[in-house]
Design a protein around this motif. Structure first.
Motif, PDB file in Angstrom:
ATOM      1  N   UNK A  12      45.465 -14.822  -9.519  1.00 24.26           N
ATOM      2  CA  UNK A  12      45.101 -15.612 -10.693  1.00 24.26           C
ATOM      3  C   UNK A  12      43.686 -15.250 -11.141  1.00 24.26           C
ATOM      4  N   UNK A  13      43.547 -14.834 -12.394  1.00 21.05           N
ATOM      5  CA  UNK A  13      42.225 -14.516 -12.936  1.00 21.05           C
ATOM      6  C   UNK A  13      41.500 -15.815 -13.312  1.00 21.05           C
ATOM      7  N   UNK A  37      30.356 -30.792  -8.196  1.00 23.66           N
ATOM      8  CA  UNK A  37      30.479 -29.623  -9.070  1.00 23.66           C
ATOM      9  C   UNK A  37      31.182 -28.480  -8.349  1.00 23.66           C
ATOM     10  N   UNK A  38      30.821 -28.243  -7.095  1.00 25.18           N
ATOM     11  CA  UNK A  38      31.438 -27.160  -6.337  1.00 25.18           C
ATOM     12  C   UNK A  38      32.911 -27.451  -6.040  1.00 25.18           C
ATOM     13  N   UNK A  39      33.249 -28.719  -5.849  1.00 24.81           N
ATOM     14  CA  UNK A  39      34.643 -29.085  -5.605  1.00 24.81           C
ATOM     15  C   UNK A  39      35.519 -28.737  -6.803  1.00 24.81           C
ATOM     16  N   UNK A  40      34.937 -28.763  -7.989  1.00 24.90           N
ATOM     17  CA  UNK A  40      35.706 -28.459  -9.198  1.00 24.90           C
ATOM     18  C   UNK A  40      35.797 -26.958  -9.436  1.00 24.90           C
ATOM     19  N   UNK A  41      34.649 -26.262  -9.416  1.00 29.78           N
ATOM     20  CA  UNK A  41      34.640 -24.839  -9.745  1.00 29.78           C
ATOM     21  C   UNK A  41      34.842 -23.940  -8.535  1.00 29.78           C
ATOM     22  N   UNK A  42      34.315 -24.355  -7.382  1.00 28.53           N
ATOM     23  CA  UNK A  42      34.420 -23.509  -6.189  1.00 28.53           C
ATOM     24  C   UNK A  42      35.848 -23.268  -5.770  1.00 28.53           C
ATOM     25  N   UNK A  43      36.713 -24.278  -5.932  1.00 26.90           N
ATOM     26  CA  UNK A  43      38.106 -24.135  -5.517  1.00 26.90           C
ATOM     27  C   UNK A  43      38.837 -23.095  -6.359  1.00 26.90           C
ATOM     28  N   UNK A  44      38.385 -22.911  -7.615  1.00 29.83           N
ATOM     29  CA  UNK A  44      39.068 -21.962  -8.498  1.00 29.83           C
ATOM     30  C   UNK A  44      38.896 -20.526  -8.021  1.00 29.83           C
ATOM     31  N   UNK A  45      37.740 -20.216  -7.447  1.00 29.45           N
ATOM     32  CA  UNK A  45      37.538 -18.842  -6.965  1.00 29.45           C
ATOM     33  C   UNK A  45      38.525 -18.480  -5.868  1.00 29.45           C
ATOM     34  N   UNK A  46      38.937 -19.451  -5.071  1.00 28.46           N
ATOM     35  CA  UNK A  46      39.884 -19.158  -3.990  1.00 28.46           C
ATOM     36  C   UNK A  46      41.248 -18.735  -4.517  1.00 28.46           C
ATOM     37  N   UNK A  47      41.507 -18.955  -5.814  1.00 24.87           N
ATOM     38  CA  UNK A  47      42.827 -18.646  -6.373  1.00 24.87           C
ATOM     39  C   UNK A  47      43.001 -17.165  -6.713  1.00 24.87           C
ATOM     40  N   UNK A  48      41.913 -16.394  -6.707  1.00 27.43           N
ATOM     41  CA  UNK A  48      42.056 -14.982  -7.071  1.00 27.43           C
ATOM     42  C   UNK A  48      42.864 -14.217  -6.037  1.00 27.43           C
ATOM     43  N   UNK A  99      46.730 -27.792 -10.254  1.00 26.85           N
ATOM     44  CA  UNK A  99      46.916 -26.383 -10.619  1.00 26.85           C
ATOM     45  C   UNK A  99      46.925 -25.507  -9.371  1.00 26.85           C
ATOM     46  N   UNK A 100      45.979 -25.760  -8.457  1.00 26.96           N
ATOM     47  CA  UNK A 100      45.910 -24.983  -7.212  1.00 26.96           C
ATOM     48  C   UNK A 100      47.178 -25.179  -6.378  1.00 26.96           C
ATOM     49  N   UNK A 158      52.269 -23.265  -3.980  1.00 23.41           N
ATOM     50  CA  UNK A 158      53.699 -23.503  -3.779  1.00 23.41           C
ATOM     51  C   UNK A 158      54.560 -22.423  -4.427  1.00 23.41           C
ATOM     52  N   UNK A 159      53.922 -21.447  -5.100  1.00 26.98           N
ATOM     53  CA  UNK A 159      54.660 -20.338  -5.692  1.00 26.98           C
ATOM     54  C   UNK A 159      55.265 -20.647  -7.046  1.00 26.98           C
ATOM     55  N   UNK A 160      54.907 -21.779  -7.654  1.00 26.15           N
ATOM     56  CA  UNK A 160      55.456 -22.134  -8.960  1.00 26.15           C
ATOM     57  C   UNK A 160      54.724 -21.407 -10.083  1.00 26.15           C
ATOM     58  N   UNK A 161      53.473 -21.033  -9.849  1.00 27.16           N
ATOM     59  CA  UNK A 161      52.712 -20.187 -10.762  1.00 27.16           C
ATOM     60  C   UNK A 161      52.300 -18.951  -9.978  1.00 27.16           C
ATOM     61  N   UNK A 162      52.716 -17.795 -10.420  1.00 25.36           N
ATOM     62  CA  UNK A 162      52.482 -16.563  -9.654  1.00 25.36           C
ATOM     63  C   UNK A 162      51.542 -15.587 -10.343  1.00 25.36           C
TER      64      UNK A 162
END
Length: 290
Positions: free
Chosen positions: A232-233, A217-228, A151-152, A157-161
């Motif tokens: 991405x919400x 655990x951080x590898x799974x959830x922590x990476x999502x915060x970088x997407x904001x 997903x990240x 890659x700009x496929x999800x904006x």
């Protein structure tokens, strides 16, 4: 006021109020505004000199404002956590560990095609008499981690904006990570020949090994915060737990109220406690920001 990019040396020295330092050809330019400079023709101009951008400047973000944020909803079952999450900007991607998000999508959102649900929970295909657990924890964690990484990459890659990613629930993610860690650590022994974890009692024998579980655990959830930063919400959901006896209502912390890994609330920008209030003739849903 007119702006131009003239060198300071092009301005008549007799007509300009000099700054507190001198320019030379060897020195980099800095941005300085000279307002109201009289060129002897009765006109006033603003002259700006710009400092050339360096490689060091590339370290810093140039965004004027945040593009998205992380929200944590916690509450009892059926308090509306998944429903509220699905009202966020679309398209919506849900990591559903409870296998119930499909009901919310179908009955509450008319099977909206912009809501995509991933069910990562994997069951074992072979029975092991030494392990009666039907859940394949290792495969489930791998499924979640693989989806998060894919997903990240789609975003980078700009496929999800745009859109929202929902983790439903972080309570289950933490439980799965603990089980995963116990089974992984049970493969290894200490110098004394003692297994690092007991899969029967589901216990880790050394507190030092908890770092492995926390890291996963951080590898799974922590990476999502970088997407904001890509717009991405991120929505986390968690179950509410009863406040233990040692923590009274006045002194109870967020950690005491939410069933999740203790660092999850720090990943969120805003936290809401959702409640379902059942009356004799009506049902109300209530939310408070904490």
């Amino acid at each position: 006021t007119i702006q131009t990019n003239k060198e300071v040396k092009d301005i008549p020295e007799t007509k300009i109020q000099k700054p507190g330092f001198e320019f030379s050809k060897e020195q980099p330019k800095v941005k300085i505004d000279y307002v109201g400079v009289d060129f002897g023709k009765g006109e006033s101009k603003t002259i700006t000199t710009e400092k050339p951008k360096t490689d060091f400047d590339n370290y810093f973000r140039q965004d004027d404002k945040p593009k998205a944020f992380v929200t944590l909803f916690f509450g009892d079952t059926a308090s509306g956590k998944t429903y509220v999450g699905m009202t966020f900007p679309k398209p919506i991607y849900v990591i559903d560990t409870e296998s119930r998000a499909i009901n919310t999508k179908y009955y509450q959102f008319n099977n909206d095609p912009n809501i995509h649900i991933v069910e990562p929970v994997q069951l074992k295909t072979n029975f092991d008499p030494k392990d009666s657990d039907a859940l394949d924890t290792h495969s489930t964690i791998n499924n979640i981690a693989k989806f998060v990484i894919d997903f990240a990459n789609q975003i980078k890659e700009g496929k999800i904006t745009q859109g929202t990613i929902i983790v439903d629930t972080t309570t289950d993610i933490w439980s799965l990570c603990q089980d995963w860690g116990i089974y992984e650590l049970a493969k290894y022994t200490t110098k004394e020949g003692v297994k690092k974890a007991d899969t029967i009692l589901m216990r880790i024998n050394s507190q030092f090994d908890w770092g492995i579980i926390t890291k996963k655990h951080h590898e799974i959830l922590g990476i999502l915060r970088t997407l904001i930063k890509y717009g991405i919400y991120v929505v986390f959901t968690a179950r509410e737990q009863s406040i233990p006896d040692y923590a009274k209502e006045k002194t109870a912390t967020t950690k005491d109220k939410i069933r999740c890994q203790k660092d999850v609330p720090f990943l969120a920008d805003v936290i809401f406690n959702l409640k379902k209030i059942q009356g004799d003739k009506s049902t109300r849903y209530w939310a408070s920001c904490i």
